[in-house]
Design a protein around this motif. Structure first.
Motif, PDB file in Angstrom:
ATOM      1  N   VAL A  92     -12.626  -2.306  -3.645  1.00 14.74           N
ATOM      2  CA  VAL A  92     -11.904  -1.371  -4.508  1.00 14.74           C
ATOM      3  C   VAL A  92     -10.608  -1.007  -3.786  1.00 14.74           C
ATOM      4  O   VAL A  92     -10.649  -0.591  -2.619  1.00 14.74           O
ATOM      5  CB  VAL A  92     -12.731  -0.117  -4.817  1.00 14.74           C
ATOM      6  CG1 VAL A  92     -11.911   0.866  -5.652  1.00 14.74           C
ATOM      7  CG2 VAL A  92     -14.020  -0.497  -5.536  1.00 14.74           C
ATOM      8  N   TYR A  93      -9.508  -1.186  -4.455  1.00 16.50           N
ATOM      9  CA  TYR A  93      -8.207  -0.904  -3.878  1.00 16.50           C
ATOM     10  C   TYR A  93      -7.698   0.434  -4.399  1.00 16.50           C
ATOM     11  O   TYR A  93      -7.701   0.691  -5.610  1.00 16.50           O
ATOM     12  CB  TYR A  93      -7.227  -2.022  -4.230  1.00 16.50           C
ATOM     13  CG  TYR A  93      -7.447  -3.279  -3.429  1.00 16.50           C
ATOM     14  CD1 TYR A  93      -8.587  -4.055  -3.612  1.00 16.50           C
ATOM     15  CD2 TYR A  93      -6.540  -3.674  -2.454  1.00 16.50           C
ATOM     16  CE1 TYR A  93      -8.814  -5.199  -2.859  1.00 16.50           C
ATOM     17  CE2 TYR A  93      -6.748  -4.828  -1.698  1.00 16.50           C
ATOM     18  CZ  TYR A  93      -7.880  -5.573  -1.902  1.00 16.50           C
ATOM     19  OH  TYR A  93      -8.094  -6.702  -1.144  1.00 16.50           O
ATOM     20  N   TYR A  94      -7.259   1.270  -3.465  1.00 15.43           N
ATOM     21  CA  TYR A  94      -6.788   2.601  -3.796  1.00 15.43           C
ATOM     22  C   TYR A  94      -5.311   2.754  -3.434  1.00 15.43           C
ATOM     23  O   TYR A  94      -4.902   2.402  -2.317  1.00 15.43           O
ATOM     24  CB  TYR A  94      -7.577   3.655  -3.025  1.00 15.43           C
ATOM     25  CG  TYR A  94      -9.038   3.717  -3.355  1.00 15.43           C
ATOM     26  CD1 TYR A  94      -9.971   2.961  -2.644  1.00 15.43           C
ATOM     27  CD2 TYR A  94      -9.500   4.541  -4.382  1.00 15.43           C
ATOM     28  CE1 TYR A  94     -11.321   3.021  -2.947  1.00 15.43           C
ATOM     29  CE2 TYR A  94     -10.852   4.615  -4.690  1.00 15.43           C
ATOM     30  CZ  TYR A  94     -11.754   3.849  -3.971  1.00 15.43           C
ATOM     31  OH  TYR A  94     -13.090   3.925  -4.277  1.00 15.43           O
ATOM     32  N   CYS A  95      -4.568   3.294  -4.362  1.00 18.99           N
ATOM     33  CA  CYS A  95      -3.192   3.655  -4.076  1.00 18.99           C
ATOM     34  C   CYS A  95      -3.175   5.009  -3.371  1.00 18.99           C
ATOM     35  O   CYS A  95      -3.979   5.899  -3.690  1.00 18.99           O
ATOM     36  CB  CYS A  95      -2.400   3.736  -5.379  1.00 18.99           C
ATOM     37  SG  CYS A  95      -0.659   4.144  -5.169  1.00 18.99           S
ATOM     38  N   ASN A  96      -2.265   5.157  -2.435  1.00 16.99           N
ATOM     39  CA  ASN A  96      -2.139   6.409  -1.682  1.00 16.99           C
ATOM     40  C   ASN A  96      -0.681   6.828  -1.633  1.00 16.99           C
ATOM     41  O   ASN A  96       0.208   5.997  -1.454  1.00 16.99           O
ATOM     42  CB  ASN A  96      -2.668   6.219  -0.263  1.00 16.99           C
ATOM     43  CG  ASN A  96      -2.327   7.367   0.651  1.00 16.99           C
ATOM     44  OD1 ASN A  96      -1.322   7.337   1.364  1.00 16.99           O
ATOM     45  ND2 ASN A  96      -3.145   8.402   0.627  1.00 16.99           N
ATOM     46  N   ALA A  97      -0.455   8.105  -1.794  1.00 17.79           N
ATOM     47  CA  ALA A  97       0.875   8.679  -1.620  1.00 17.79           C
ATOM     48  C   ALA A  97       0.788   9.758  -0.562  1.00 17.79           C
ATOM     49  O   ALA A  97      -0.090  10.635  -0.625  1.00 17.79           O
ATOM     50  CB  ALA A  97       1.395   9.259  -2.926  1.00 17.79           C
ATOM     51  N   ARG A  98       1.655   9.651   0.414  1.00 13.80           N
ATOM     52  CA  ARG A  98       1.690  10.653   1.480  1.00 13.80           C
ATOM     53  C   ARG A  98       2.780  11.656   1.128  1.00 13.80           C
ATOM     54  O   ARG A  98       3.968  11.374   1.263  1.00 13.80           O
ATOM     55  CB  ARG A  98       1.948   9.987   2.814  1.00 13.80           C
ATOM     56  CG  ARG A  98       1.904  10.935   3.979  1.00 13.80           C
ATOM     57  CD  ARG A  98       1.495  10.207   5.248  1.00 13.80           C
ATOM     58  NE  ARG A  98       0.132   9.696   5.167  1.00 13.80           N
ATOM     59  CZ  ARG A  98      -0.440   8.943   6.099  1.00 13.80           C
ATOM     60  NH1 ARG A  98       0.247   8.607   7.169  1.00 13.80           N
ATOM     61  NH2 ARG A  98      -1.674   8.528   5.970  1.00 13.80           N
ATOM     62  N   ALA A  99       2.363  12.795   0.635  1.00 19.93           N
ATOM     63  CA  ALA A  99       3.290  13.864   0.264  1.00 19.93           C
ATOM     64  C   ALA A  99       2.962  15.071   1.140  1.00 19.93           C
ATOM     65  O   ALA A  99       2.710  14.915   2.325  1.00 19.93           O
ATOM     66  CB  ALA A  99       3.164  14.170  -1.222  1.00 19.93           C
ATOM     67  N   VAL A 100       2.978  16.248   0.565  1.00 24.12           N
ATOM     68  CA  VAL A 100       2.535  17.428   1.320  1.00 24.12           C
ATOM     69  C   VAL A 100       1.079  17.227   1.735  1.00 24.12           C
ATOM     70  O   VAL A 100       0.662  17.550   2.848  1.00 24.12           O
ATOM     71  CB  VAL A 100       2.700  18.703   0.478  1.00 24.12           C
ATOM     72  CG1 VAL A 100       2.145  19.904   1.227  1.00 24.12           C
ATOM     73  CG2 VAL A 100       4.168  18.903   0.118  1.00 24.12           C
ATOM     74  N   LEU A 101       0.327  16.661   0.815  1.00 23.78           N
ATOM     75  CA  LEU A 101      -1.049  16.244   1.080  1.00 23.78           C
ATOM     76  C   LEU A 101      -1.182  14.774   0.717  1.00 23.78           C
ATOM     77  O   LEU A 101      -0.379  14.243  -0.052  1.00 23.78           O
ATOM     78  CB  LEU A 101      -2.024  17.073   0.246  1.00 23.78           C
ATOM     79  CG  LEU A 101      -2.062  18.578   0.509  1.00 23.78           C
ATOM     80  CD1 LEU A 101      -2.963  19.264  -0.520  1.00 23.78           C
ATOM     81  CD2 LEU A 101      -2.553  18.865   1.913  1.00 23.78           C
ATOM     82  N   ASP A 102      -2.198  14.145   1.207  1.00 20.74           N
ATOM     83  CA  ASP A 102      -2.504  12.785   0.780  1.00 20.74           C
ATOM     84  C   ASP A 102      -3.034  12.820  -0.650  1.00 20.74           C
ATOM     85  O   ASP A 102      -3.912  13.616  -0.971  1.00 20.74           O
ATOM     86  CB  ASP A 102      -3.539  12.148   1.693  1.00 20.74           C
ATOM     87  CG  ASP A 102      -2.904  11.406   2.843  1.00 20.74           C
ATOM     88  OD1 ASP A 102      -3.596  11.152   3.843  1.00 20.74           O
ATOM     89  OD2 ASP A 102      -1.716  11.061   2.745  1.00 20.74           O
ATOM     90  N   VAL A 103      -2.508  11.939  -1.493  1.00 25.24           N
ATOM     91  CA  VAL A 103      -2.956  11.831  -2.874  1.00 25.24           C
ATOM     92  C   VAL A 103      -3.497  10.421  -3.085  1.00 25.24           C
ATOM     93  O   VAL A 103      -2.911   9.448  -2.609  1.00 25.24           O
ATOM     94  CB  VAL A 103      -1.796  12.105  -3.863  1.00 25.24           C
ATOM     95  CG1 VAL A 103      -2.288  11.989  -5.302  1.00 25.24           C
ATOM     96  CG2 VAL A 103      -1.195  13.479  -3.604  1.00 25.24           C
ATOM     97  N   TRP A 104      -4.594  10.340  -3.816  1.00 25.66           N
ATOM     98  CA  TRP A 104      -5.254   9.051  -4.038  1.00 25.66           C
ATOM     99  C   TRP A 104      -5.347   8.738  -5.527  1.00 25.66           C
ATOM    100  O   TRP A 104      -5.549   9.634  -6.346  1.00 25.66           O
ATOM    101  CB  TRP A 104      -6.660   9.072  -3.449  1.00 25.66           C
ATOM    102  CG  TRP A 104      -6.669   9.216  -1.962  1.00 25.66           C
ATOM    103  CD1 TRP A 104      -6.758  10.387  -1.258  1.00 25.66           C
ATOM    104  CD2 TRP A 104      -6.581   8.169  -1.000  1.00 25.66           C
ATOM    105  NE1 TRP A 104      -6.716  10.113   0.091  1.00 25.66           N
ATOM    106  CE2 TRP A 104      -6.610   8.770   0.282  1.00 25.66           C
ATOM    107  CE3 TRP A 104      -6.471   6.774  -1.086  1.00 25.66           C
ATOM    108  CZ2 TRP A 104      -6.541   8.025   1.459  1.00 25.66           C
ATOM    109  CZ3 TRP A 104      -6.406   6.035   0.080  1.00 25.66           C
ATOM    110  CH2 TRP A 104      -6.440   6.652   1.333  1.00 25.66           C
TER     111      TRP A 104
END
Length: 114
Positions: A92-104
């Motif tokens: 399973v591939y998950y997109c991640n965004a590193r902002a103020v918090l990690d978002v998945w």
């Protein structure tokens, strides 16, 4: 807040290609880096590839030369082009965004048959 929506997973034969897409919405100006992680059954989640807002990239050794991550800042989208896929890429591939918090993102299944 940042919201991520992934697309592009599926079933492919070994040696084939897939492209994953991740679209970010919301407070996208807070995002520093975006990336893809994967988690295979019984294994820990691992980094596949990451790209910063400036365009710097890094890859897991296992995918170097086969996967390419790219980012369209204007569209707040990150792509993962996966070539020469192997059965061990199944996860399973998950997109991640590193902002103020990690978002998945919610995850998208990639299955590579031998």
């Amino acid at each position: 807040q940042v919201h991520l929506v992934e697309s592009g997973g599926g079933l492919v034969q070994a040696g084939g290609s897939l492209r994953l897409s991740c679209a970010a919405s919301g407070s996208t100006f807070t995002i520093n880096a975006m990336g893809w992680y994967r988690q295979a059954p019984g294994k820990q989640r691992e980094l596949v590839a990451r790209i910063t807002s400036g365009g710097s990239t890094n890859y897991a050794d296992s995918v170097k030369g086969r996967f390419t991550i790219s980012r369209d800042n204007a569209k707040n989208t990150v792509l993962l082009q996966m070539n020469s896929l192997k059965p061990e890429d199944t996860a399973v591939y998950y997109c991640n965004a590193r902002a103020v918090l990690d978002v998945w993102g919610q995850g998208t299944l990639v299955t590579v048959s031998s």
